[in-house]
Design a protein around this motif. Structure first.
Motif: not given
Ligand SMILES: [Zn+2]
Length: 566
Positions: A306-311
């Motif tokens: 999820s972090r990777a999507y938003a980042d």
């Protein structure tokens, strides 16, 4: 983003204006809006989580923030809500702004206007005629109003069912959350157009089976018409489809046609990873939606993807977009609890991994913003499905025949709440995406001895391939394993003693298997060199049994047969 502050400001003004005491006229106005538009939105003040948790079982909560709960009401829920006598404020429905419809399919495929329903259908058809080898069109089902719920498969050799991980993107299960619909069509177009010449796209299309369902609730978006004029969250029966899936604890009884079709489609494909696109906020929401203080076993992995999507969004589009909650991500229940959501059903019920992605603060993304929505998200859309190429990819097969074995794949001491996976019934293949580290996977299948493969490395952004050979119970007892030095008395009624060879001494696992291959007893015990191992057999019925001893450190095994007389 200026747009967001404007919306917040308008919302606050509306709330302030509407805080007059509730009266019959007010309820009348609420009924009128629901009758006219098919839905209405109200706000109530946030009091406590318990109130929220009982409320979420009856109505669709769409947002909780700034001590305000936003509730969407349908013709099915409005009367119940009025009876509760909450002090509520109505968010007056403004006319749908900026939903510009295309004049023709060609214009729609410029992706800066909304297609009509027939244009949408033509666009999906055009993909298969333009790229016949790369895609295939499937129908998940038909809506209540008879509109098609379509899914496009994109893969090399799309007509064949290859041994590749299947991934799934689906949007607009809430019919008025429209931006993701065009985003999905454009993603399909992008993947197909760039297959030749773009190695990243080629890698995805060659190694995955990518399924895209742009519109999960066509009745909500188009009603009975052909253009988007008054889209609603609900299906034609007034149900919120993202509250209609079987709950892990109390599977709900009312399931709509669209839900049943989607369940059947997803059961058939067993997607490794999937996402469900919404609007109304800008955040990646990961499981669980229904448990507040219980985390998924792979919580840190879910957090990471999820972090990777938003980042990735922030990297390409700046920090102003998708920065709600923990800078663009949240655990579902930490925001507000929902029951019957698709994300929890897929993750719990189908051993999948699904997140809910809220794409836009504005539910009905104006056509003029569609280009920006694409620019903000397309890199992340590739990053997200690439996860299916990483982690542990395995083949589970019969040690002697090499035939695929459907097995349960789990991690002792780690997996919980149905977080294990299964190898495919037909191919024996499985994918287990995990955080970087060293993992022990245990495989269990009917008729086979449990096998644990230890210290399998998982690296960030890499794949680890393994092949697991399962030993049939019968093979092992007949041919492979040496016999126990001595087993006495035999036959016996209450206790039997086994004398093991010196190499077996130490901690051993003891398994007693009956004639049908069923494990009756499974325990560990310490053995001493030269001393017999006593085994209590008082609980065994009369008959013939096999006992297998396995040294827990050396993995050396031996077996023996004995008779029980009662
Ligand atoms: Zn939604």
């Amino acid at each position: 983003m200026v747009r967001r502050y404007l919306i917040l400001f308008v919302l606050l003004v509306l709330v302030a204006l509407r805080c007059y005491p509730q009266n019959i006229d007010y309820d009348k106005r609420l009924r009128e809006i629901v009758r006219q538009y098919g839905q209405a939105e109200v706000t109530i003040p946030f009091t406590d989580r318990n109130t929220l948790n009982s409320l979420t079982r009856e109505v669709s909560i769409t947002s909780v923030r700034d001590k305000t709960v936003v509730i969407s009401l349908s013709p099915l829920t409005v009367e119940w809500f009025i009876q509760q006598k909450f002090g509520y404020s109505i968010i007056e429905k403004s006319f749908t702004k900026g939903i510009v419809s295309a004049l023709n399919t060609k214009e729609a495929m410029g992706w800066e206007v909304y297609p009509s329903y027939f244009q949408y259908d033509s666009i999906m058809q055009s993909f298969i005629s333009l790229y016949p080898g790369l895609c295939k069109l499937d129908t998940i089902g038909k809506s209540n109003n008879g509109k098609l719920v379509l899914a496009l498969k994109i893969s090399d050799n799309a007509a064949d069912n290859e041994d590749e991980p299947e991934v799934f993107y689906s949007s607009t299960i809430h019919g008025d959350e429209t931006g993701g619909f065009v985003l999905m069509l454009r993603l399909a177009d992008y993947l197909l157009k760039n297959y030749t010449g773009n190695s990243r796209v080629k890698n995805l299309v060659d190694n995955l089976e990518i399924w895209i369902n742009p519109l999960a609730n066509p009745d909500g978006t188009y009603g009975t018409g052909n253009t988007i004029s008054s889209p609603v969250r609900y299906n034609a029966q007034g149900y919120d489809l993202n509250r209609n899936f079987p709950d892990p604890v109390t599977p709900n009884t009312v399931k709509q046609k669209e839900t049943l079709d989607m369940i059947r489609f997803m059961e058939e494909h067993r997607f490794v990873i999937s996402a469900n696109f919404h609007a109304g906020d800008e955040v990646v929401n990961y499981p669980w939606d229904r448990w507040y203080s219980r985390y998924h076993a792979d919580d840190s992995w879910f957090h990471g993807i999820s972090r990777a999507y938003a980042d990735t969004v922030h990297y390409y589009s700046g920090p102003a977009y998708m920065n709600e909650f923990d800078n663009g991500i949240t655990r579902g229940a930490a925001w507000y609890i929902i029951y019957g959501g698709r994300q929890d059903f897929v993750t719990y019920g189908l051993q999948g991994r699904e997140v809910t992605i809220e794409l836009d603060m504005t539910r009905e993304t104006p056509a003029a913003q569609l280009e920006l929505l694409w620019q903000n998200n397309w890199h992340s859309l590739l990053v997200y499905i690439e996860n299916a190429l990483y982690g542990i990819h395995g083949l589970v097969q019969d040690a002697s025949s090499s035939l695929p074995v459907p097995a349960k794949v789990f991690i002792t001491g780690h997996d919980s709440d149905s977080s294990h996976v299964y190898s495919d019934t037909l191919t024996g293949k499985f994918v287990r995406m995990l955080s970087p580290g060293s993992w022990d996977l245990t495989f269990s299948a009917n008729g086979y001895i449990d096998t644990t493969v230890s210290n399998i490395p998982v690296y960030e952004g890499q794949k680890t391939d393994i092949v697991v050979n399962m030993i049939p119970e019968t093979n092992r007892t007949k041919t492979i394993i040496p016999s126990v030095t001595s087993l006495y008395p035999n036959p016996a009624a209450n206790e039997i003693n086994a004398l093991l060879s010196d190499r077996m001494t130490g901690y051993v696992n003891v398994r007693i298997i009956n004639m049908s291959g069923v494990v009756i007893s499974d325990f560990n015990t310490e053995t001493i060199q030269g001393e017999p191992v006593p085994i209590d057999i008082t609980m065994l019925k009369g008959g013939s049994y096999t006992v297998i001893f396995t040294n827990t450190s050396s993995k050396a095994s031996c077996r023996g047969k004995f008779m029980v007389i009662k």
